[in-house]
Design an enzyme around this catalytic site. Structure first.
Site, short mmCIF file in Angstrom:
data_model
loop_
_atom_site.label_atom_id
_atom_site.label_comp_id
_atom_site.label_asym_id
_atom_site.label_seq_id
_atom_site.Cartn_x
_atom_site.Cartn_y
_atom_site.Cartn_z
CB CYS A 102 3.02 -1.78 -0.58
SG CYS A 102 2.13 -0.29 -0.03
CD GLU A 140 9.19 0.80 -0.18
OE1 GLU A 140 8.73 1.32 0.86
OE2 GLU A 140 8.58 0.83 -1.27
NE ARG A 184 7.42 4.18 4.86
CZ ARG A 184 6.20 4.63 4.59
NH1 ARG A 184 5.50 5.22 5.54
NH2 ARG A 184 5.69 4.50 3.38
NE ARG A 186 6.39 0.56 3.53
CZ ARG A 186 5.48 0.64 4.47
NH1 ARG A 186 5.57 -0.16 5.54
NH2 ARG A 186 4.48 1.49 4.40
#
Length: 456
Positions: A102, A140, A184, A186
């Protein structure tokens, strides 16, 4: 594996070691790309899946992955190696999953996107899907991939995956909504092969009706509900509610955390002049700098050093000696030819190594990252009081007395939804990095559960 979730959540997600029957009669098969320490795998095995192979190049992550998942039952399971060199699998597979690196899309990185070699790994993901044609996939990444500066790259990735013959959907999901107290966000990209009869029926799961608290997950802190008082915006924000307030900050209640910074203000902001002995005059100087440092007439930056001649206009009878005293206390510093600014000039750095201290009854803690966090958790609770007294009590009873703790690697594991019996790295910092890079297991569990219903 023992779950860390509360009793009402156990019905929703209860990770355990798969039975021996799984290896001989699985409900579905999967390949674990960018496997890390196995967050995806825990969820998919709990749903009855069997891993046929994993792809990972980080040696420390592989060690932990093997300790937790490779036994005599599947001792021949292979690490498929670097995805850059990966092509056709030596087997057919139902689902391919993975948390694609990421950093190219994260505000914590340099945000180079597809220009970063790690960003180009998306093309390897697309190639692997094309060559192996699984029934479905789940990938993800950070929310940043979906933001305007990366919109073109995000749409290209989705378009390429669709062109391979998949119905593709994407959604930004917060881990809090699936039972862990971590803010969080995502993006999850899910695809179902077009030739399946119900390829268009996949829907992302709805948020669970649970409201986790930090004290339910973190060891060594007080388990307590606190009395909440309601306040008007006039009291909390001088009548003007900041646009920057997030989802977990209520506009009529005191914050459940205290932020340590000199460059912002608020009813739970702790400044360096609150922590060292300062006079009312010195506090006035600091507050004047805080109030004016972002004004465009003093410079184009979002926070400018202020020259003495500007401060002299703002503060009656100001002397250089007064500023020198604040420099000696490490509250201010002088930048040659530019002026005076706060010694602690970055929110991310906090003050004295502390960015935030969350109270035990907080709904969430900030996003856990591989690079670590300066977030701490108070070990005792704090009832609502008038705003200034709330802040004073925190400093006196929690900060001064050291009644707060850093997050441990075990805390990281629980906040990511990993089971208590999961074997973690021996080195604390290594373990934290691995959990910061991992997916939140309950989120994957519920997404994968919805996908499995469609492809089987």
């Amino acid at each position: 594996m023992k779950s860390v979730l509360s009793s009402n959540q156990l019905e929703l997600f209860n990770p355990s070691k798969p039975s021996n029957l799984l290896w001989f009669n699985p409900k579905f098969t999967f390949v674990d790309l960018f496997s890390g320490i196995g967050g995806f795998r825990i969820a998919l095995e709990e749903l009855g899946g069997k891993c046929l192979g994993y792809s990972e190049i980080d040696k420390e992550a592989i060690k932990i992955y093997k300790k937790n998942f490779i036994s005599y039952l599947n001792s021949e399971e292979v690490n498929l190696g670097d995805i850059v060199k990966l092509g056709k699998f030596p087997f057919s597979v139902d689902i391919v999953v993975g948390g694609v690196p990421c950093q190219p899309w994260s505000i914590a990185g340099k945000i180079k996107g597809l220009d970063d070699p790690r960003g180009k790994l998306w093309f390897d993901v697309i190639r692997v899907v094309a060559q192996n044609q699984p029934k479905g996939f789940i990938f993800e990444n950070v929310k940043g991939l979906t933001e305007p500066r990366h919109r073109q790259s995000f749409e290209l990735i989705i378009s390429k995956l669709k062109s391979l013959g998949y119905n593709v959907k994407a959604s930004v999901i917060n881990s809090y909504d699936f039972g862990v107290p971590q803010d969080r966000e995502r993006v999850f990209i899910v695809g179902v092969r077009d030739d399946l009869d119900n390829s268009e029926s996949f829907q992302f799961p709805e948020p669970l009706h649970v409201k986790p608290k930090l004290y339910e997950f973190i060891e060594g802190i007080e388990a307590s509900e606190v009395r909440k008082k309601k306040f008007s915006p006039d009291i909390l924000f001088a009548g003007k509610i900041p646009a920057s307030r997030g989802r977990f900050q209520k506009n009529d209640e005191l914050n459940d955390f205290f932020i340590f910074t000199d460059i912002r203000d608020g009813h739970t902001t702790i400044h360096s002049w609150d922590l060292v002995r300062t006079t009312q005059r010195e506090k006035l100087i600091c507050k004047t700098i805080l109030k004016n440092r972002r004004k465009k007439k003093y410079g184009l930056k979002d926070g400018n050093p202020l020259k003495f001649e500007f401060l002299d206009q703002l503060i009656p009878n100001l002397t250089a000696a007064e500023l020198d005293k604040l420099i000696a206390k490490k509250i201010l510093r002088y930048i040659e030819h530019k002026g005076y600014e706060f010694f602690n000039s970055k929110i991310s750095s906090g003050i004295n190594g502390i960015s935030k201290i969350f109270l035990p009854n907080s709904d969430v803690i900030g996003t856990l990252t591989a690079t670590g966090t300066r977030d701490f958790v108070a070990t005792v609770s704090l009832d609502s009081q008038e705003p200034q007294e709330y802040k004073n009590t925190f400093i006196r009873e929690i900060y001064r007395k050291g009644k707060y703790k850093p997050l441990s690697a075990k805390d990281y594991a629980r906040l990511q939804g990993f089971p208590d019996l999961f074997t973690i790295a021996d080195k604390e910092n290594t373990a934290k990095k691995q959990f910061g890079n991992a997916v939140s297991v309950p989120v994957v569990y519920h997404i994968a559960k919805a996908l499995v219903k469609v492809i089987l």
